[in-house]
Design an enzyme around this catalytic site. Structure first.
Site, PDB file in Angstrom:
ATOM      1  CB  ALA A  10      -1.078   0.074   1.215  1.00  0.00           C
ATOM      2  CE  LYS A 175       2.699   6.624  13.921  1.00  0.00           C
ATOM      3  NZ  LYS A 175       3.052   5.703  13.038  1.00  0.00           N
ATOM      4  CB  SER A 245      -1.645  -0.718  11.269  1.00  0.00           C
ATOM      5  OG  SER A 245      -0.748  -0.496  12.292  1.00  0.00           O
ATOM      6  CD  GLU A 257       4.522  -2.938  11.024  1.00  0.00           C
ATOM      7  OE1 GLU A 257       5.585  -2.814  10.254  1.00  0.00           O
ATOM      8  OE2 GLU A 257       3.408  -2.247  10.897  1.00  0.00           O
TER       9      GLU A 257
HETATM   10  N1  LIG Z   1      -0.582   1.665   4.594  1.00  0.00           N
HETATM   11  C1  LIG Z   1      -0.734   2.715   5.315  1.00  0.00           C
HETATM   12  O1  LIG Z   1      -1.473   3.605   5.257  1.00  0.00           O
HETATM   13  C2  LIG Z   1       0.468   2.930   6.214  1.00  0.00           C
HETATM   14  C3  LIG Z   1       0.688   4.303   6.770  1.00  0.00           C
HETATM   15  C4  LIG Z   1       1.794   4.655   7.443  1.00  0.00           C
HETATM   16  C5  LIG Z   1       2.674   3.705   7.734  1.00  0.00           C
HETATM   17  N2  LIG Z   1       2.666   2.242   7.245  1.00  0.00           N
HETATM   18  C6  LIG Z   1       3.767   1.364   7.476  1.00  0.00           C
HETATM   19  O2  LIG Z   1       4.180   1.197   6.247  1.00  0.00           O
HETATM   20  C7  LIG Z   1       5.028  -0.424   6.264  1.00  0.00           C
HETATM   21  C8  LIG Z   1       4.344  -1.117   5.084  1.00  0.00           C
HETATM   22  O3  LIG Z   1       2.891  -1.001   5.354  1.00  0.00           O
HETATM   23  P1  LIG Z   1       1.846  -1.347   3.994  1.00  0.00           P
HETATM   24  O4  LIG Z   1       0.553  -1.103   4.454  1.00  0.00           O
HETATM   25  O5  LIG Z   1       2.193  -0.762   2.693  1.00  0.00           O
HETATM   26  O6  LIG Z   1       2.168  -2.998   4.184  1.00  0.00           O
HETATM   27  P2  LIG Z   1       1.717  -3.793   2.729  1.00  0.00           P
HETATM   28  O7  LIG Z   1       0.554  -3.598   1.769  1.00  0.00           O
HETATM   29  O8  LIG Z   1       1.739  -5.335   3.509  1.00  0.00           O
HETATM   30  O9  LIG Z   1       3.134  -3.624   2.246  1.00  0.00           O
HETATM   31  C9  LIG Z   1       4.314  -4.656   2.260  1.00  0.00           C
HETATM   32  C10 LIG Z   1       4.897  -5.053   0.895  1.00  0.00           C
HETATM   33  O10 LIG Z   1       6.009  -5.568   0.834  1.00  0.00           O
HETATM   34  C11 LIG Z   1       5.968  -6.750   0.181  1.00  0.00           C
HETATM   35  N3  LIG Z   1       7.221  -7.629   0.711  1.00  0.00           N
HETATM   36  C12 LIG Z   1       7.147  -8.547   1.723  1.00  0.00           C
HETATM   37  N4  LIG Z   1       8.311  -9.116   1.989  1.00  0.00           N
HETATM   38  C13 LIG Z   1       8.987  -8.629   0.622  1.00  0.00           C
HETATM   39  C14 LIG Z   1      10.257  -9.048   0.032  1.00  0.00           C
HETATM   40  N5  LIG Z   1      11.028 -10.175   0.746  1.00  0.00           N
HETATM   41  N6  LIG Z   1      10.692  -8.504  -1.057  1.00  0.00           N
HETATM   42  C15 LIG Z   1      10.040  -7.533  -1.725  1.00  0.00           C
HETATM   43  N7  LIG Z   1       8.770  -7.228  -1.046  1.00  0.00           N
HETATM   44  C16 LIG Z   1       8.241  -7.723  -0.062  1.00  0.00           C
HETATM   45  C17 LIG Z   1       4.728  -7.164   0.420  1.00  0.00           C
HETATM   46  O11 LIG Z   1       4.428  -8.251  -0.390  1.00  0.00           O
HETATM   47  P3  LIG Z   1       3.427  -9.619  -0.271  1.00  0.00           P
HETATM   48  O12 LIG Z   1       1.973  -8.913   0.092  1.00  0.00           O
HETATM   49  O13 LIG Z   1       3.494 -10.225  -1.368  1.00  0.00           O
HETATM   50  O14 LIG Z   1       3.886 -10.153   1.030  1.00  0.00           O
HETATM   51  C18 LIG Z   1       3.723  -6.067   0.362  1.00  0.00           C
HETATM   52  O15 LIG Z   1       3.395  -5.697  -1.080  1.00  0.00           O
HETATM   53  C19 LIG Z   1       4.314  -0.813   7.714  1.00  0.00           C
HETATM   54  O16 LIG Z   1       5.167  -0.643   8.664  1.00  0.00           O
HETATM   55  C20 LIG Z   1       3.328   0.173   7.883  1.00  0.00           C
HETATM   56  O17 LIG Z   1       2.958  -0.018   9.396  1.00  0.00           O
HETATM   57  C21 LIG Z   1       1.613   1.950   6.303  1.00  0.00           C
END
Ligand SMILES: NC(=O)c1ccc[n+]([C@@H]2O[C@H](COP(=O)([O-])OP(=O)(O)OC[C@H]3O[C@@H](n4cnc5c(N)ncnc54)[C@H](OP(=O)(O)O)[C@@H]3O)[C@@H](O)[C@H]2O)c1
Length: 297
Positions: A10, A175, A245, A257
């Site tokens: 995301a 945070k 989250s 996490e």
């Molecule tokens: N989403 C938000 O609104 C938001 C806001 C602020 C902070 N964050 C933080 O940002 C971080 C990411 O969150 P997110 O919501 O974007 O999570 P997410 O959608 O699960 O994104 C993580 C991505 O990393 C990929 N990934 C996992 N292992 C990998 C590897 N070995 N090589 C390459 N890619 C890999 C995952 O693929 P698969 O799905 O195939 O495993 C997924 O596409 C987290 O720490 C979250 O707390 C998120």
């Protein structure tokens, strides 16, 4: 700039899209086998980015790591030989505790850490929604990273607002305090953030924040405990309708996490021989759900 986004989920897709639109040569490194990655943000036309191409890693000026905290090691270790020793590496994840790994394995690289309050949601592999505009702060993890302050302008140009923070560790700890208070409680009780404003949670929130403040003080930060608690209540109020989250991860039976939020707090407290029983209890409860499941409580 040549930019590789590792982990186009995301938040990674949001940044990959905006950095591409800002004119950078952006590619991604994902878990998908295809050589191209199609990406659509909200209603905009789809763009196609190169995926998993070692040449892009070798040529990268910046690697933006947007996997979850617990995925950082397993994402970076297998590709570390492809990464140029001068490439800037910036991690952008919730929680703390990946910096020792980065400093150990990427000692010649400028290392940075970013925190963002933008919200993003992945509807499908190709479709991402920008659910809430926020702001981003970036700072250094090592002395080489300190020379990369211009990156805040690069990021701000692509997706405003973004600023450089000379004291990013304090911002990350603040945070962490908010996350230690809100995330495990909402996940455990299966509630929205706003429900923590109920008087029945007041003592527990006060105790949780007090323990974090004690650890922060031992880490050398000048902490005002009541201000920290006030910040927690502000976030509870501002995000009253949201599920945290950790709530979402536990609800969807994904790994949370917790190890990089409460778990990080507990390991730093242990280094100082400080007991943090209220946070420990929540940590144990979440780990129990993660391993055994909620139904077996
Ligand atoms: N989403 C938000 O609104 C938001 C806001 C602020 C902070 N964050 C933080 O940002 C971080 C990411 O969150 P997110 O919501 O974007 O999570 P997410 O959608 O699960 O994104 C993580 C991505 O990393 C990929 N990934 C996992 N292992 C990998 C590897 N070995 N090589 C390459 N890619 C890999 C995952 O693929 P698969 O799905 O195939 O495993 C997924 O596409 C987290 O720490 C979250 O707390 C998120």
């Amino acid at each position: 700039m040549n930019i590789v986004v590792i982990g186009p989920g995301a938040i990674g897709s949001l940044w990959a899209y905006h950095l591409h639109q800002a004119g950078h040569r952006v590619s991604v490194w994902s878990t998908k086998p295809h050589s191209y990655f199609k990406l659509r943000l909200d209603e905009s036309p789809a763009i196609e980015l190169a995926n998993n191409q070692p040449r892009m890693l070798q040529q990268a000026d910046l690697i933006l790591v947007t996997v979850k905290a617990w995925q950082v090691e397993q994402a970076l270790l297998p590709i570390r030989r492809e990464i140029n020793p001068e490439t800037m590496i910036a991690v952008m994840h919730n929680g703390m505790g990946t910096s020792d790994f980065l400093i150990k394995h990427f000692s010649t690289n400028p290392l940075l850490v970013a925190k963002t309050t933008h919200g993003a949601y992945k509807l499908s592999d190709q479709q991402t929604c920008h659910t809430g505009k926020g702001h981003t702060q970036i700072g250094s993890l090592n002395p080489l990273g300190e020379q990369c302050q211009f990156l805040s302008q690069v990021l701000a140009h692509a997706l405003p607002e973004c600023g450089w923070n000379d004291n990013i560790q304090l911002a990350l700890w603040n945070k962490l305090a908010i996350n230690c208070a809100i995330n495990p409680l909402t996940a455990l009780h299966n509630i929205k953030n706003g429900e923590l404003a109920a008087p029945s949670f007041k003592q527990q929130l006060t105790d949780l924040v007090s323990e974090v403040a004690s650890v922060m003080t031992l880490q050398g930060f000048d902490v005002d405990e009541s201000q920290l608690l006030a910040q927690v209540y502000q976030v509870i109020d501002k995000t009253a309708q949201n599920y945290s989250s950790m709530h979402q991860d536990i609800h969807h039976q994904r790994r949370s996490e917790i190890d990089y939020i409460t778990g990080h707090l507990l390991s730093v407290a242990k280094l100082h021989n400080l007991k943090t029983p209220v946070n420990q209890k929540l940590y144990d409860a979440i780990k129990h759900i993660e391993t055994v499941g909620r139904n077996h409580d």
